[in-house]
Every structure is written in structure tokens, then in C-alpha cells.
Design a protein around this motif. Sequence first.
Motif, PDB file in Angstrom:
ATOM      1  N   SER A 206      63.886  37.358  51.136  1.00 47.95           N
ATOM      2  CA  SER A 206      63.421  37.466  49.749  1.00 47.95           C
ATOM      3  C   SER A 206      64.340  38.385  48.949  1.00 47.95           C
ATOM      4  N   ARG A 216      62.805  35.280  44.462  1.00 47.39           N
ATOM      5  CA  ARG A 216      62.599  34.045  45.211  1.00 47.39           C
ATOM      6  C   ARG A 216      62.726  34.345  46.698  1.00 47.39           C
ATOM      7  N   THR A 231      61.511  29.237  47.262  1.00 48.01           N
ATOM      8  CA  THR A 231      60.373  29.247  46.346  1.00 48.01           C
ATOM      9  C   THR A 231      60.874  29.270  44.906  1.00 48.01           C
ATOM     10  N   SER A 232      60.015  28.903  43.978  1.00 43.00           N
ATOM     11  CA  SER A 232      60.342  29.012  42.564  1.00 43.00           C
ATOM     12  C   SER A 232      60.321  30.485  42.163  1.00 43.00           C
ATOM     13  N   SER A 260      50.663  31.945  49.087  1.00 43.74           N
ATOM     14  CA  SER A 260      50.927  30.567  49.515  1.00 43.74           C
ATOM     15  C   SER A 260      51.399  30.556  50.958  1.00 43.74           C
ATOM     16  N   TYR A 262      53.665  28.611  53.722  1.00 42.38           N
ATOM     17  CA  TYR A 262      54.805  27.703  53.836  1.00 42.38           C
ATOM     18  C   TYR A 262      55.015  27.322  55.294  1.00 42.38           C
ATOM     19  N   GLU A 268      55.334  24.223  50.728  1.00 43.55           N
ATOM     20  CA  GLU A 268      54.055  24.897  50.554  1.00 43.55           C
ATOM     21  C   GLU A 268      52.934  23.973  51.033  1.00 43.55           C
ATOM     22  N   SER A 271      47.510  27.303  49.183  1.00 39.87           N
ATOM     23  CA  SER A 271      47.610  28.486  48.338  1.00 39.87           C
ATOM     24  C   SER A 271      46.215  28.902  47.910  1.00 39.87           C
TER      25      SER A 271
END
Length: 315
Positions: A206, A216, A231-232, A260, A262, A268, A271
Motif C-alpha cells: 500500500s 492505493r 484498488t481504486s 473490503s 480481496y 473484491e 465489503s
Amino acid sequence: MTLSSRFTLPGQVRAVAAADPSGPLTVTSYGADPLTTVITRVDLSGKVAWQRSYPGTGRPQSRLSTDGILWVAYPDSGGRLLEGVLPDGSTGPSTRPERHLDEEVGAFVLLDDGFVISWVSASRLVRGERSRSTSVPEPRVARYTREGECLWSTPIVLGAVSFPGVVEMGDRTGWEIQPRRPWVPEEIGVDHWEPLLVSADRIAASFTDTRGGIGRTFFLNLESGETISATSPAPTGRKAIAGPGQFLIGSQGYGAFMTSLYGRDGAETASWASQGAMLVDRNGSVSGPELENHLRRDHASGGSHRTTPSWTGLR
């Protein structure tokens, strides 16, 4: 419940590790100078067995191995060093991983046969005057042998980031508050919470815009370094390993309040509206705090307070 002991350690504590619940504790902290890393071995009564100091970067990093060796990342005259500290405080094995100029270890994880390291640009405090003349290196994730040989290195492209809750006001908005347009971060660092996790053959690394807090998580293949997915952009939050190759990624801030799950393919799968330090048992059941994401007004006192958290189990 009453306190059994309380003791003071230098600076700000960044990590606490123990091989057994009965102790002793190995504590990684700042020294009086933020560019000093202090390692303290202390029992649960507060008796210090030994203490050692190392050059620091302002971001002290340490990991305790299953054999009781504490690995510490710090800079020396030759670059960046990973050094093992034995349970008695003496110097153990060490390795000098291959690196680029002006990089520092943002986070690292111990493997049975080596290390995974998230590299980020060294802080301006560490770079000093070189920050004006040297291009800032892009973040990357790399895997190494215990001898420091690089097996693979994967560049991380955070790209332009945005999030609906982030706003701006200035000339281009006519001095009205409006949603901020996507922006390219000036400085990228590792996430504050659980920045690097490894589970089975997957890595969750991350990175975040250090000024805006939008980041992200990148999911990588441990064997090849291939980026599987990401991730977004979202506000950062707590994270955890949820199972072999599976991760929980949390987000809180700017209106976000979400965790969330994953899967191994980086997609994903679930969530829910909660965020915090999650615990996952061997059966994959998730437990964690449930909090309201706002402050409620206390009309009697004129103040505000957080509601009492509850503990919830999820399957």
C-alpha cells in the motif's frame, strides 16, 4: 482491570514485538533525535535487559523472526542495511539489499528465504540539499535473498489520484469550494497502517500521497513480482491478512468508512461499512470493532463524543 506495570521508553514507540505472551518485549522507537532508532529489550515489569541505538530515517522499521532475531532497517555509510539483533542484544546476521540512490526502506517483510521490501523516496530530512538536484525515485516493491540479491523489482505507478470527498478552493474554482480535480502526488510514501503484507503467494503493498492521504493497494505475485490488480484511490485505513492470498483493505476519511475483502485474484469479493483493526481466525472468521463514523452532539454538556464501539464477528 488494573495496571500491573508502567514504564517509559525514549521517543515515540513505533513497534512492539514478542515471541511469547509472557515477554520479554522488543520495542522499536525514536530516540531524542527523530533520526535515531532505539531498540529496547524489556520485560513486562519494565526492567530493561539492554538497549541499542542505530542511525535512523525518521521511519524506524523492524520485524521479529520466528527464531527470535529482530531485523532492523537503517542507513549507514554504504546505503541501507538490514541487520539482525540477537535476543541477548548482540549483532546477528546482516544484509545490504541492492537499491537506488536516495531510496529508503518504507516497509519490509521477512520470508523464510529472504525479504520483500517496499522502497520509497528518502525523506527530505534525510536527503538534505540533494533533494534540489536529484530526481525523486519512484516507489517500488522488490524481493531479495537473505544475501541481498534482488530476485525481482516491480515499479509502482500510483498515477493521478482523486476521491469524491476531497475538495479545493482557489483561483480555478472562483474561490468556491468544489470537488478537487485528479492530481498527481508530489510525494509518495508507504501507507501508515499495515503497508506491506504477504500471504501465501500474494503481496499487498500500500502506497499513499503523503500530503493528501489518498492511496492505493497493489496486489503482486510473490514469485514473479507481477502486478495482479490494484484498488481504486481512496483514503487509507487498517488492513489485515484474511486467508491464503486474501486481504482485508480498510478505508476511512473524506466520507469513506469501508472494509473490503480481496481474493487471491485481486478482485473484491465482499465489503461492509466498518473500518478498524480486524482479527481473522484460522477459519477465516473476521472480528473487529464497529464504530459510527461521526461525532454525536451531547446536548446536555454542549460537547460531542464518539458513541461506544461494539465488537462484531463476520463470516
